[in-house]
Design a protein around this motif. Structure first.
Motif, PDB file in Angstrom:
ATOM      1  N   LEU A 138       0.832  -1.204   0.000  1.00 30.61           N
ATOM      2  CA  LEU A 138       0.000   0.000   0.000  1.00 30.61           C
ATOM      3  C   LEU A 138       0.864   1.250   0.000  1.00 30.61           C
ATOM      4  O   LEU A 138       0.620   2.193  -0.756  1.00 30.61           O
ATOM      5  CB  LEU A 138      -0.940  -0.010   1.208  1.00 30.61           C
TER       6      LEU A 138
ATOM      7  N   VAL B  86       0.948   3.939  -3.037  1.00 30.14           N
ATOM      8  CA  VAL B  86       0.612   5.350  -2.835  1.00 30.14           C
ATOM      9  C   VAL B  86       1.764   6.238  -3.298  1.00 30.14           C
ATOM     10  O   VAL B  86       1.552   7.273  -3.934  1.00 30.14           O
ATOM     11  CB  VAL B  86       0.261   5.616  -1.351  1.00 30.14           C
TER      12      VAL B  86
ATOM     13  N   THR C  17      -1.594   3.562  -9.163  1.00 27.55           N
ATOM     14  CA  THR C  17      -2.579   2.542  -8.847  1.00 27.55           C
ATOM     15  C   THR C  17      -3.952   3.176  -8.690  1.00 27.55           C
ATOM     16  O   THR C  17      -4.085   4.302  -8.227  1.00 27.55           O
ATOM     17  CB  THR C  17      -2.177   1.831  -7.545  1.00 27.55           C
TER      18      THR C  17
ATOM     19  N   LEU D 114      -5.909   0.472  -4.001  1.00 27.84           N
ATOM     20  CA  LEU D 114      -5.456   1.029  -2.721  1.00 27.84           C
ATOM     21  C   LEU D 114      -6.383   0.624  -1.584  1.00 27.84           C
ATOM     22  O   LEU D 114      -5.923   0.228  -0.508  1.00 27.84           O
ATOM     23  CB  LEU D 114      -5.360   2.557  -2.810  1.00 27.84           C
TER      24      LEU D 114
END
Length: 177
Positions: A24, A28, A33, A38
């Motif tokens: 994640l 980020v 993405t 996410l």
């Protein structure tokens, strides 16, 4: 038998949680993405953290202690008792490294280790090693099948981080408890 199975499941869930939160963070930071991915990574990380260490792990990750208040740090070190040193005799670098006058860091990845500490075991090491190896091998497969001459730099970095991370964590599988 049941407690060994529970320990194994908790360990695997803690490694899955670590991998999901690191993925994640990388997703980020890369900003390539979709929001659905996410949210999916955040959900997998939170659910596996909840399964591994319970609500106390979620509270630690969020920077809260048991009563819902923000956690402060540990008190500053009083010196090294095992070295028979007082604070004045301890080198300033040691005191600075151990001093925790300010609250815990605002970086959630730094709070992930204490949240997973109780559930981490040999099964976690195995799942982390396999997960990092799968990340590296999967990135290699995507690079090998990538059309065009210029491969994405992100895949190359994932390949390097995944395989190197798996090699670094491999000795932890063979350590004595």
């Amino acid at each position: 038998m049941r407690s060994a199975l529970v320990r194994a499941l908790r360990g695997i869930c803690s490694a899955v949680s670590l991998l999901a939160f690191v993925a994640l963070f990388l997703a980020v930071e890369a900003r390539v993405t979709s929001p659905a991915v996410l949210l999916g990574l955040a959900a997998v990380g939170a659910v596996s953290l909840l399964a591994a260490s319970g609500r106390s792990g979620i509270r630690r990750l969020l920077g809260r202690d048991g009563d819902g208040t923000a956690t402060g740090g540990d008190p500053p070190a009083e010196g090294d008792a095992w070295l028979d040193e007082s604070v004045e005799d301890t080198p300033w670098t040691d005191r600075a490294d151990r001093a925790r006058d300010e609250a815990e860091t605002d970086w959630p990845l730094a709070r992930l280790e204490p949240a997973l500490d109780d559930a981490w075991n040999r099964w976690s090491d195995a799942a982390l090693t396999l997960g990092l190896a799968a990340l590296g091998v999967g990135s290699f497969a995507l690079l090998a099948t990538h059309p065009g001459d210029d491969p994405p730099l992100g895949l190359v970095l994932l390949l390097l981080f995944g395989l190197n991370g798996a090699l670094v964590t491999l000795p932890f599988l063979f350590k004595e408890d």
